[in-house]
Structure formats: C-alpha cells, structure tokens
Design a protein around this motif. Sequence first.
Motif, short mmCIF file in Angstrom:
data_model
loop_
_atom_site.label_atom_id
_atom_site.label_comp_id
_atom_site.label_asym_id
_atom_site.label_seq_id
_atom_site.Cartn_x
_atom_site.Cartn_y
_atom_site.Cartn_z
N ALA A 203 -1.82 -47.33 6.14
CA ALA A 203 -2.78 -46.31 5.74
C ALA A 203 -2.90 -46.25 4.22
N GLY A 204 -4.07 -45.77 3.79
CA GLY A 204 -4.26 -45.47 2.36
C GLY A 204 -4.71 -46.67 1.55
N GLY A 205 -5.05 -46.38 0.31
CA GLY A 205 -5.48 -47.43 -0.60
C GLY A 205 -4.31 -47.86 -1.46
N TYR A 219 -11.11 -45.65 -2.56
CA TYR A 219 -11.34 -44.29 -2.06
C TYR A 219 -10.62 -43.95 -0.75
N SER A 220 -9.79 -44.84 -0.24
CA SER A 220 -9.14 -44.55 1.05
C SER A 220 -8.21 -43.33 0.92
N SER A 221 -8.39 -42.39 1.84
CA SER A 221 -7.56 -41.18 1.83
C SER A 221 -6.31 -41.34 2.70
N GLY A 222 -6.33 -42.33 3.58
CA GLY A 222 -5.22 -42.51 4.53
C GLY A 222 -5.44 -41.79 5.85
N LYS A 223 -6.56 -41.03 5.96
CA LYS A 223 -6.74 -40.21 7.18
C LYS A 223 -6.83 -41.07 8.44
N MET A 224 -7.52 -42.21 8.36
CA MET A 224 -7.67 -43.06 9.55
C MET A 224 -6.30 -43.58 10.01
N THR A 240 5.93 -46.64 13.12
CA THR A 240 6.22 -46.64 11.69
C THR A 240 4.89 -46.74 10.96
N LEU A 241 4.72 -45.85 10.00
CA LEU A 241 3.50 -45.84 9.21
C LEU A 241 3.84 -46.33 7.81
N VAL A 242 3.28 -47.46 7.43
CA VAL A 242 3.49 -47.99 6.08
C VAL A 242 2.30 -47.50 5.26
N SER A 243 2.55 -46.56 4.39
CA SER A 243 1.43 -45.84 3.80
C SER A 243 1.43 -45.81 2.28
N ALA A 244 0.24 -45.99 1.73
CA ALA A 244 0.05 -45.81 0.29
C ALA A 244 -0.51 -44.42 0.01
N ALA A 245 -0.73 -43.63 1.07
CA ALA A 245 -1.22 -42.25 0.91
C ALA A 245 -0.12 -41.29 1.36
N SER A 246 -0.16 -40.06 0.82
CA SER A 246 0.87 -39.09 1.20
C SER A 246 0.24 -37.91 1.93
N HIS A 247 0.64 -37.73 3.17
CA HIS A 247 0.28 -36.54 3.96
C HIS A 247 1.53 -36.14 4.73
N PRO A 248 1.57 -34.92 5.26
CA PRO A 248 2.73 -34.57 6.10
C PRO A 248 2.78 -35.50 7.31
N VAL A 255 7.63 -42.62 8.23
CA VAL A 255 6.73 -43.07 7.15
C VAL A 255 7.52 -43.86 6.11
N GLN A 256 7.01 -45.02 5.76
CA GLN A 256 7.56 -45.80 4.65
C GLN A 256 6.50 -45.83 3.57
N HIS A 257 6.81 -45.26 2.43
CA HIS A 257 5.79 -45.19 1.38
C HIS A 257 5.80 -46.45 0.52
N VAL A 258 4.60 -46.94 0.24
CA VAL A 258 4.47 -48.11 -0.65
C VAL A 258 3.34 -47.82 -1.65
N ASP A 259 3.33 -48.55 -2.73
CA ASP A 259 2.23 -48.43 -3.68
C ASP A 259 1.35 -49.68 -3.67
#
Length: 409
Positions: A203-205, A219-224, A240-248, A255-259
Amino acid sequence: MPLDPTPVPDELRGLRIALLVSGGIAAYKVVDLASALTQAGTEVRVAMTPTATRFVGAATFEGVTGHPAVTGLFSGGDSPEPHVALGDWAQLILVAPATANVVGKMAGGRSDDIVTATLLAARCPVVVAPAMNDAMWSKQAVQDNLATLRRRGVTVVEPESGHLASGHSGAGRLAGAQGLFNAMVHAVRARYDLAGRRVVVTAGGTREPIDPVRFISNYSSGKMGFALAAAAADRGARVTLVSAASHPAHHGVEVQHVDTAEEMLAELRSQLRGADLLLMAAAVGDFRPARIARHKIRREETASLNLQLESIPDIVASLAGDEALAGVFRVGFAAEDSDLDSKGVEKLKRKGLHAIVANDISRRDIGFGSDYNAGVLLFADGSRHELEKATKREMADRILDLVLPRLPH
Ligand code: PMT
C-alpha cells in the motif's frame, strides 16, 4: 470427566477465538478446550459470567491461555472498554457451556454481564454449546430461544445425553470436543473463506529521498491497500501489509513500514516465502534521484536545482522471476488514465502477473486518495471482470471473490 482429547482442526489454528463461559458445572470441561486451542496456535481470550467464576477460577483460564479472563463489565481483562473489546477482536465466539439463562438473554438481546455484552457487540460467527439439566433443556421456552438463535445464524451444538450433575440421566451434557470443533470449523468455513491462507498486500506511494528532508513520491494514500488487507484479514487470512503509508492497522493485519521501492522489494522477498497471494496495490515509484545529497540542499547555495533521476527496478517483475516465490499468485494494479484494458493486459504480461486490476486515476471520484474505486480485473487467461464503482472495501471483497477460486490449493 474432562473433554475427550481430540486434535484441533487446522482451520482453527491462528484464529482469534473468544471463549465465553457461563455458570454451569460443565465450565471445568472447557479449561481443557482452551488449553488445547492455545497449544495449537489459536489465540484464545476468555470471558466469564459471575456465576461461571463460582465453578472455575479466572486464574485457571489465565494460566492455560496466557491472557487474563474478563469477569465483569468493569473488572478483569486489559481493555478500557471490556463490554465491546472482545466482540470486536474475536474472529469466532464459542459460548460453552451456555446455560438456559444465557441462551434466553441472547435471544432477548440483553447485555447485563460481560458474556452477553460481548455477544451483542460481536461481529463474528457465534457457536453456542448449551449444557443444563434435562428438565430445563426440554422446556419449550429454552427450545424457542434456541430456534430464535439458529434463525439469526448462530450455530447451536446440541448437548449429549448421559449422566447429569443433578443425578438424572438425559439430554443436557455439554457436547464433546469433536462436536464443538466440528461446529466451530463449520462456522469458520461459512464465513472465513481465506482461513489458512497467507496474504501479502502492499500500500501507499513509495518515497525516494532527494536529501535528508525531501523526497519524490506520488498521490497514493494507501487506502486501497489497507482496504484489501482488512478484507483479507476479515475473511480469515494471515495478512502482512507492506506499506509506505501510515494508517491505524486493522485487527489481525501485521504492518511492515517501508519508505523506498528498494525497502519494499527486500521486505516482500522475506514476507512472500510460503505466501499464497500478493496484492500489489502500492504505487511504486518508477524513478528516483541518481544521487542522494547527504546534507540538506540549501536554497542560499543553489539558485536552481537539476535532479538527475534513474529508473527503479520493477518490483513485481523481479518477484515473478524468483523461483522460490513461484507458488505465490500475483495480482498487480495498473494506474492508467486511458485504455484500461489494453494497457492493463500489456502490463500484466510484461510484469509476469497472474492478474491485474486496471483503474482510472484521471477520475476525481475514484482512485488516488478517494474512498471509492472502480476498474477492470483482467486475468492472464484472458478473462475480464468489470469492477463497478464501490467503496474500496467493497471493491477489495469483490477482487478477493474473483481471485480466491484461482488460488492453488
Ligand atoms: O492508495 P490510494 O490513494 O488508495 O490509491 C489507489 C491506487 C490508485 C494507488 C491503486 O489502486 C493503484 O492503481 N496502484 C498501482 C499504482 C501503480 O504503481 O501503477 P503502475 O501502473 O505504475 O504499476 C503497475 C504495477 O506494477 C503495480 O502493481 C505496481 O505496484 C507495480 N510496480 C510499479 C513500479 C515498480 N517500480 N515496481 C512495481 O512493482
């Protein structure tokens, strides 16, 4: 006599199960059940009516599950809102033993203790295992209440016949472990069609740094991606969600956060081992600065700035070439502003995907940042499915409906 030793079915492993215990002599039998489920890798949380605590201590359940048993609307457990917390958390509820009193309160919609409040706040399938004296069991009022519960979708596990605590012999003994597990599996299968599956979502940009304070992104918000992860988790998958966006995070989603794209690729390589499905909703950058400045670029020192960009390797294409991940069904997303079908098919082939969702990011009412989306789901075998405009969560469920029958067993 304790419950018969029966292996815990695979479908129940990894689930979050709330065991609600009401005040009958059979309460001691479900201690073994809680222990067996916990040892099998199921997360079990227990709530007890005040009467149940007269038969078995809360400490016994805490001992076998590793979590405090909640015993009152304002006491026990570790949540500030115990009356809704457990119902919200659980993927499956087992009420065992269910006394005539609890069955009656459920049918009447009452919630004056932690067990009945949890049931009223529940969003998941409920299995009820009545156990009571044979005369109580045979009363029309009890049978009418159970019929009401069945009509509302509750699974009722009939009690067995035999010796009862009252000294009589008749129907009313708590069903055995096999019967309870069968009913639980039945309820799980009906609701959790992704149980036992491992799903990885992105998810996310992605963000590509220019210097320590600036980055290139989209512009990706990560909502999808978050909607897909929530839908898969609600259907029983380990997600597992590998995400560049932060939501609860949604319940059950890790959630694994990446940039950067590079971080996303590295995280996916480790997360995808043993996974069944990849849903690649992230808007991964195609270009990044060829050089990252080590210190903040200062406007006083540069009148103008030329950034040289280099292309970013294609993440899904490189995953497609990894033999160790050959068993993973890969679904990409194509962000397009025209010709969804032809551009979608071209990307699907070029990136070695099994399917792709092409969505129109030129529309303001869907796509980037919106709560809604629409598009077309294209499979590698040429089949095509229109995805009508819907909330991202509804679209996520529709995508899962269409992809699930194609997952290898
Ligand atoms: O996040 P939201 O605000 O909810 O918006 C949702 C969305 C519009 C971002 C989403 O629905 C979407 O379209 N995601 C894919 C965006 C994208 O990167 O599209 P693409 O056509 O550039 O890439 C096609 C596929 O290749 C994508 O699955 C993408 O993740 C992947 N890709 C792209 C570039 C790259 N370097 N590596 C990749 O793996």
